[in-house]
Design a protein around this motif. Sequence first.
Motif, PDB file in Angstrom:
ATOM      1  N   ASP A  12       0.864  -1.179   0.000  1.00 52.69           N
ATOM      2  CA  ASP A  12       0.000   0.000   0.000  1.00 52.69           C
ATOM      3  C   ASP A  12       0.900   1.228   0.000  1.00 52.69           C
ATOM      4  OD1 ASP A  12      -2.795   1.220   0.427  1.00 52.69           O
ATOM      5  OD2 ASP A  12      -1.597   2.151   2.013  1.00 52.69           O
ATOM      6  N   GLU A  56      -0.837  -0.882  -5.758  1.00 49.53           N
ATOM      7  CA  GLU A  56      -1.933  -0.128  -6.347  1.00 49.53           C
ATOM      8  C   GLU A  56      -1.416   1.191  -6.917  1.00 49.53           C
ATOM      9  OE1 GLU A  56      -6.342   1.641  -5.059  1.00 49.53           O
ATOM     10  OE2 GLU A  56      -5.110   0.536  -3.621  1.00 49.53           O
ATOM     11  N   VAL A  84      -8.738  -3.396  -6.954  1.00 46.91           N
ATOM     12  CA  VAL A  84      -8.626  -3.639  -5.516  1.00 46.91           C
ATOM     13  C   VAL A  84      -9.961  -3.388  -4.821  1.00 46.91           C
ATOM     14  CG1 VAL A  84      -7.388  -3.012  -3.413  1.00 46.91           C
ATOM     15  CG2 VAL A  84      -6.186  -2.991  -5.611  1.00 46.91           C
ATOM     16  N   LYS A  85     -10.652  -2.336  -5.232  1.00 41.93           N
ATOM     17  CA  LYS A  85     -11.941  -1.990  -4.630  1.00 41.93           C
ATOM     18  C   LYS A  85     -12.959  -3.098  -4.858  1.00 41.93           C
ATOM     19  CE  LYS A  85     -15.342   1.759  -4.468  1.00 41.93           C
ATOM     20  NZ  LYS A  85     -15.686   3.105  -5.017  1.00 41.93           N
ATOM     21  N   ALA A  88     -12.203  -6.162  -2.787  1.00 44.70           N
ATOM     22  CA  ALA A  88     -12.656  -5.979  -1.401  1.00 44.70           C
ATOM     23  C   ALA A  88     -14.152  -6.217  -1.284  1.00 44.70           C
ATOM     24  CB  ALA A  88     -12.295  -4.573  -0.919  1.00 44.70           C
ATOM     25  N   LYS A  96     -10.861  -0.617   6.708  1.00 46.34           N
ATOM     26  CA  LYS A  96      -9.827  -0.073   5.830  1.00 46.34           C
ATOM     27  C   LYS A  96      -8.779   0.684   6.635  1.00 46.34           C
ATOM     28  CE  LYS A  96      -9.187   3.122   1.934  1.00 46.34           C
ATOM     29  NZ  LYS A  96      -8.259   2.238   1.227  1.00 46.34           N
ATOM     30  N   ASP A  98      -4.070   1.235   6.206  1.00 45.83           N
ATOM     31  CA  ASP A  98      -2.957   0.980   5.290  1.00 45.83           C
ATOM     32  C   ASP A  98      -2.481  -0.474   5.335  1.00 45.83           C
ATOM     33  OD1 ASP A  98      -3.115   3.598   4.566  1.00 45.83           O
ATOM     34  OD2 ASP A  98      -1.458   4.282   5.830  1.00 45.83           O
ATOM     35  N   ASP A 101      -5.060  -2.693   3.712  1.00 46.62           N
ATOM     36  CA  ASP A 101      -4.998  -2.503   2.259  1.00 46.62           C
ATOM     37  C   ASP A 101      -3.855  -3.305   1.653  1.00 46.62           C
ATOM     38  OD1 ASP A 101      -7.177  -0.875   2.301  1.00 46.62           O
ATOM     39  OD2 ASP A 101      -6.068   1.007   2.099  1.00 46.62           O
ATOM     40  N   ILE A 105      -4.279  -6.120  -1.183  1.00 45.04           N
ATOM     41  CA  ILE A 105      -3.558  -6.036  -2.456  1.00 45.04           C
ATOM     42  C   ILE A 105      -2.760  -7.321  -2.694  1.00 45.04           C
ATOM     43  CG2 ILE A 105      -1.696  -4.836  -3.669  1.00 45.04           C
ATOM     44  CD1 ILE A 105      -2.693  -2.253  -2.218  1.00 45.04           C
TER      45      ILE A 105
END
Length: 317
Positions: A12, A56, A84-85, A88, A96, A98, A101, A105
């Motif tokens: 991230d 990302e 990625v969105k 999820a 959410k 870092d 994330d 990822i």
Amino acid sequence: MTKTSTGTAGIDTAKDKLDVAVHGREQRWQVANAAAGWRRLAADLAKAGVTKVGIEATGGYERGVVSHLRAKGFVVLVLQPIQVKNFARLHLRRAKNDVLDAVLIAACAALLDTPSIEADERLTDFADHLTFVEQIEEDIVRLKTRLEHLDEPRRRRLVLDDIDRLKARRLAELERIDDQLREHVDLARRLDLVLSVPGIGARTALALIIRMPELGQISREKAAALAGLAPFDDDSGKRKGERHIAGGRARLRRSLFAAALPASFRWNKALCALYARLKARGYAHNYALVACARKLLIYANTVVQRGSPWVENKAAP
């Protein structure tokens, strides 16, 4: 979340730091988003047995570490935020931060195949330079819009002077990109092949070479999808919806649209015939223009793939 793949990590990216997670393990750490941090990251990833890294796209903050890791032999997948969105959403992930994330990822990258075509690092600086030119073009459009609402002579003259100055800068920067790109023999050859297609001028050819390094190495369908020019079905049950284009590389698509209009009215006989045929069947102008833009991309992909310039009497609409 997904099957374990200990050879994959996720990163991230922020302006000043990188949060890292190894898929299928509890390993999490953070490094600075700077040269020293990249060197430490590469060493730590190698020690962890990681060979593939997902990261990302974040407006350019990822470019330095991506370049460094690729130079060190890692396979780096630059994921679009929508990938990625949606990943999820698929796993009903709402929390959410870092670290989470980076885990997400990593899991997403673990499912993706290694790209068959390696990234061409030479094109990164060219892409940045071309974006600068496109921003100049956007400034020119804004000034022309402002001019429509100005009646006072002195202010109109100021805006017209700004437009002339930006047009000169745009031309100079395009020439600079062309000169620098032609220092690479393979890129220069590819550029000349694309320029052989009627209706593709220097501005569009540069966009094709820089924005689509896969040109000539992929199928026509894949090229259209990457540019966001492939029509997708919208059917459900008995309903037959209109086909729509979506996604893809927006800046490249805009360049192709800008070229398709004059090409399908004047410069390319095959496109002129295609446009006339579609209009005669009752299709709207925008539909026909999308089809012409897609054909223009296919022609460019074909000449690079064959390694021979466009020949008018062999072109099939």
